[in-house]
Design an enzyme around this catalytic site. Structure first.
Site, PDB file in Angstrom:
ATOM      1  N   SER A  51       0.865  -1.176   0.000  1.00  0.00           N
ATOM      2  CA  SER A  51       0.000   0.000   0.000  1.00  0.00           C
ATOM      3  C   SER A  51       0.904   1.229   0.000  1.00  0.00           C
ATOM      4  O   SER A  51       2.094   1.137   0.342  1.00  0.00           O
ATOM      5  CB  SER A  51      -0.871  -0.001   1.269  1.00  0.00           C
ATOM      6  OG  SER A  51      -1.430   1.268   1.523  1.00  0.00           O
ATOM      7  N   TYR A  81      -2.016  -0.364  10.573  1.00  0.00           N
ATOM      8  CA  TYR A  81      -2.121  -0.787   9.181  1.00  0.00           C
ATOM      9  C   TYR A  81      -0.848  -0.442   8.417  1.00  0.00           C
ATOM     10  O   TYR A  81      -0.270  -1.289   7.723  1.00  0.00           O
ATOM     11  CB  TYR A  81      -3.331  -0.137   8.512  1.00  0.00           C
ATOM     12  CG  TYR A  81      -3.437  -0.431   7.033  1.00  0.00           C
ATOM     13  CD1 TYR A  81      -3.872  -1.675   6.586  1.00  0.00           C
ATOM     14  CD2 TYR A  81      -3.102   0.532   6.084  1.00  0.00           C
ATOM     15  CE1 TYR A  81      -3.959  -1.957   5.232  1.00  0.00           C
ATOM     16  CE2 TYR A  81      -3.186   0.264   4.730  1.00  0.00           C
ATOM     17  CZ  TYR A  81      -3.628  -0.980   4.311  1.00  0.00           C
ATOM     18  OH  TYR A  81      -3.699  -1.248   2.959  1.00  0.00           O
TER      19      TYR A  81
END
Length: 252
Positions: free
Chosen positions: A149, A162
């Protein structure tokens, strides 16, 4: 199936395993790669979705198999890879895509959600590597595509844990590349905001609202699938190390 040789070159005939294949980027990658001639092995927890996807790929002339897979289980990942070897004889590519993103501020102490992200986003990738690496070593080559990501490069509020998991995927990918000394290709694909079901796991009300606003401009899963396809299609001896893919327009 797409018979355009320009699109199938470098992909056609390859055996590609995809985790988190029941939706989002995993589903998009499965459709695109199968269309370009790959033999895809699909893994996820929602087998009814996998069955539907595999049947749709077969109906258009593609080759697809599937198996129920929880990436947090090393045993299930081993079985997933072994079944692909049994059915296709080899494993050319493993796309470690499965991930979760239940965002919240650290002070909310959503410890179960933190642990879930660590289990899926980090251990899931490690399990994919552990299962696939011996096979790739024995056959003399292979390719890991690890989906991270933009959170692997920057940290935002509510996304501390995250982002930490995605930083870890980036570090693991770089370490794997160094340890395999170019025998095995390793690509890190880092999507920007992308249409997917990831946000559905956000239980924190404020974080969910912020993500809804953030996702007003988002990439399609096919855009990330194209990036994955690009890395896989490169000629032997070419290793695309990292791809960061963002929407062309900024968030207003």
């Amino acid at each position: 199936m797409n018979t355009n040789k320009q699109h199938t070159k470098g992909i056609e005939g390859k055996v590609v395993l995809i985790t988190g294949a029941s939706s989002g980027i995993g589903e998009g990658a499965a459709r695109l790669l199968a269309e370009r001639g790959a033999k895809v092995m699909l893994g996820a927890r929602r087998t009814e979705r996998l069955q539907t996807l595999a049947n749709e790929i077969r109906d258009t002339g593609g080759v697809a198999e599937y198996r129920k897979l929880d990436v947090t289980s090393c045993e299930e990942m081993d079985a997933f890879v072994n079944e692909a070897v049994d059915k296709f004889g080899r494993v050319d590519v493993i796309v470690n895509n499965a991930g979760v993103m239940p965002l919240s501020n650290l002070e909310e102490r959503k410890i179960d959600e933190w642990n879930r992200m660590i289990d899926v986003n980090i251990r899931g990738v490690l399990h994919g590597i552990a299962a696939g690496l011996p096979v790739m070593r024995s056959q003399g080559g292979g390719h890991f595509v690890n989906v991270a990501s933009i959170g692997a490069y920057e940290v935002t509020p509510t996304a501390s844990v995250y982002c930490a998991t995605k930083y870890a995927v980036r570090a693991i990918s770089e370490g794997l590349r160094m340890e395999t000394e170019r025998e095995i290709r390793v690509t890190l694909v880092s999507p920007g905001v992308t249409e997917s079901e990831l946000a559905d796991s956000i239980s924190d009300e404020h974080a969910r609202a912020a993500m809804k606003e953030y996702r007003r401009i988002a990439l399609s899963s096919k855009a990330i699938a194209e990036a994955i396809g690009y890395a896989i299609a490169q000629p032997e001896g070419v290793d695309v190390n990292e791809l960061t893919v963002r929407p062309a327009k900024g968030i207003n």
